[in-house]
Design a protein around this motif. Structure first.
Motif, PDB file in Angstrom:
ATOM      1  N   UNK A 273       0.833  -1.203   0.000  1.00  0.00           N
ATOM      2  CA  UNK A 273       0.000   0.000   0.000  1.00  0.00           C
ATOM      3  C   UNK A 273       0.869   1.254   0.000  1.00  0.00           C
ATOM      4  N   UNK A 274       1.931   1.238   0.807  1.00  0.00           N
ATOM      5  CA  UNK A 274       2.827   2.390   0.882  1.00  0.00           C
ATOM      6  C   UNK A 274       3.527   2.631  -0.451  1.00  0.00           C
ATOM      7  N   UNK A 275       3.939   1.549  -1.121  1.00  0.00           N
ATOM      8  CA  UNK A 275       4.654   1.690  -2.390  1.00  0.00           C
ATOM      9  C   UNK A 275       3.712   2.018  -3.545  1.00  0.00           C
ATOM     10  N   UNK A 279      -4.996   2.175  -1.144  1.00  0.00           N
ATOM     11  CA  UNK A 279      -5.348   1.391   0.045  1.00  0.00           C
ATOM     12  C   UNK A 279      -5.504  -0.087  -0.301  1.00  0.00           C
ATOM     13  N   UNK A 280      -4.963  -0.962   0.546  1.00  0.00           N
ATOM     14  CA  UNK A 280      -5.115  -2.409   0.379  1.00  0.00           C
ATOM     15  C   UNK A 280      -5.672  -2.961   1.684  1.00  0.00           C
ATOM     16  N   UNK A 281      -6.828  -3.620   1.603  1.00  0.00           N
ATOM     17  CA  UNK A 281      -7.504  -4.124   2.792  1.00  0.00           C
ATOM     18  C   UNK A 281      -7.446  -5.646   2.854  1.00  0.00           C
ATOM     19  N   UNK A 282      -7.124  -6.160   4.047  1.00  0.00           N
ATOM     20  CA  UNK A 282      -7.206  -7.598   4.331  1.00  0.00           C
ATOM     21  C   UNK A 282      -7.953  -7.709   5.657  1.00  0.00           C
ATOM     22  N   UNK A 283      -9.244  -7.993   5.604  1.00  0.00           N
ATOM     23  CA  UNK A 283     -10.065  -7.970   6.814  1.00  0.00           C
ATOM     24  C   UNK A 283     -10.210  -9.332   7.479  1.00  0.00           C
ATOM     25  N   UNK A 322      -9.618   1.287  -3.746  1.00  0.00           N
ATOM     26  CA  UNK A 322      -9.134   0.312  -2.770  1.00  0.00           C
ATOM     27  C   UNK A 322      -9.014  -1.079  -3.387  1.00  0.00           C
ATOM     28  N   UNK A 323      -7.943  -1.797  -3.019  1.00  0.00           N
ATOM     29  CA  UNK A 323      -7.780  -3.201  -3.400  1.00  0.00           C
ATOM     30  C   UNK A 323      -8.129  -4.043  -2.181  1.00  0.00           C
ATOM     31  N   UNK A 324      -9.051  -4.990  -2.351  1.00  0.00           N
ATOM     32  CA  UNK A 324      -9.455  -5.854  -1.250  1.00  0.00           C
ATOM     33  C   UNK A 324      -8.960  -7.272  -1.495  1.00  0.00           C
TER      34      UNK A 324
END
Length: 333
Positions: A273-275, A279-283, A322-324
């Motif tokens: 996500x930083x690179x 936003x990348x979510x892993x819930x 966002x990438x989930x």
């Protein structure tokens, strides 16, 4: 993952010699199903032959520099780029896999004997002005060297030890029976398995832990440095520990280089996500705890995300910006 991507991955596994008999039969059936399939397979073979890592029997054992090794990989990457645009798009997955092999695969074939049950590995490498290099050690540890850095490595069945003068990022393969030791003029560090940066350019041992923990010695005292902490010490001065608020900013010099060693997917996602700037979510708690090992350099971040999703066997989908990451095998957007 669509059918085309699944076939591409299966071909890559086949060319690596990692398929089962059932998968080999699946490849043969797919190739014979149509002339288009056979043409696509031959295109893969062409890329593989033009980018293949040299086999040990073809390598001169005169010690090469890291510049020599990276030059060989760079020429192979240029061979991929020289393909017709349509073929390059079709073989994007193959190119990413080849890219992930990188300099480490070359270094392994040059310096180790895979048929030997025990080995002794002693060598010294370095980088010059404006030069960075990535190297995989025989035990699987990955090292990224900053410019003007020298590294001497000693490894055998009982020992893992390096002497460092300069700056480097290390992703150390865990081995409780052989702790990894780093020796510098300003102190020592003892590692069991972790990711961290070491810098001796300012006349002190400056160490930042990204994952895991490192025991640092200086001034007759040993202290433990944990993830998100920085230690500064000298031979006659005890280590001083401080918390680092922005670890990614501290290691920004790595550029597109990423290395993971049994890293939880939650942390992998945070670093991607930083690179990537998205936003990348892993819930899912189970997915967040799933671990990943691998390294990438000079790859587009979108391709790295794609490869991570495949390697972790997760479904990656876009929801706006966002990438989930969710359960189920899939591809990145």
């Amino acid at each position: 993952m669509d059918e085309s991507d699944a076939v591409d991955e299966l071909i890559v596994l086949y060319l690596q010699g990692r398929t089962t008999r059932a998968q080999e039969e699946e490849i043969r059936s797919w190739r014979s199903a149509s002339p288009e399939n056979e043409s696509r397979y031959q295109a893969f073979v062409e890329v593989w032959q033009r980018t293949a890592v040299a086999q040990p029997r073809e390598v001169s054992f005169a010690r090469p520099t890291l510049s020599d090794l990276e030059g060989r990989v760079r020429r192979r990457r240029e061979a991929v780029r020289s393909l017709a645009p349509g073929m390059a798009r079709t073989l994007r997955w193959a190119a990413v896999v080849i890219l992930a092999l990188g300099i480490g695969a070359l270094a392994s074939t040059l310096f180790t004997d895979p048929d030997s049950a025990a080995y002794a590995f002693v060598t010294e490498v370095g980088t010059g002005d404006g030069e960075m290099a990535t190297w995989t050690l025989p035990d699987g540890t990955v090292v990224r060297l900053a410019p003007n850095t020298r590294l001497q490595v000693r490894q055998d069945a009982n020992l893992r030890e390096v002497e460092l003068d300069g700056r480097a990022f290390l992703s150390v393969r865990p081995d409780p029976t052989r702790p990894f030791r780093i020796i510098t003029p300003e102190g020592e560090a003892r590692v069991i398995g972790t990711r961290f940066e070491v810098n001796t350019t300012s006349g002190e041992l400056d160490l930042l832990v990204v994952q895991g923990a490192v025991a640092v010695s200086g001034g007759g005292r040993e202290v433990e440095v944990r993830a998100g902490e920085r230690s500064r010490s000298q031979a006659e001065r005890e280590p001083q520990i401080e918390t680092v608020r922005d670890v990614e900013a501290r290691i920004a010099w790595l550029g597109t280089f990423l290395a993971f060693e049994s890293t939880p997917l939650s942390q992998v996602a945070a670093e991607l996500e930083s690179r990537l700037g998205r936003p990348i979510e892993v819930t899912d708690p189970d997915l967040r705890a799933r671990t990943l090992t691998g390294w990438f350099t000079e790859a587009e971040m979108e391709d790295v995300v794609d490869l991570v999703c495949r390697a972790a066997a997760v479904q990656c989908v876009s929801a706006g910006d966002t990438i989930r990451m969710t359960a189920g095998s899939g591809t990145a957007p």
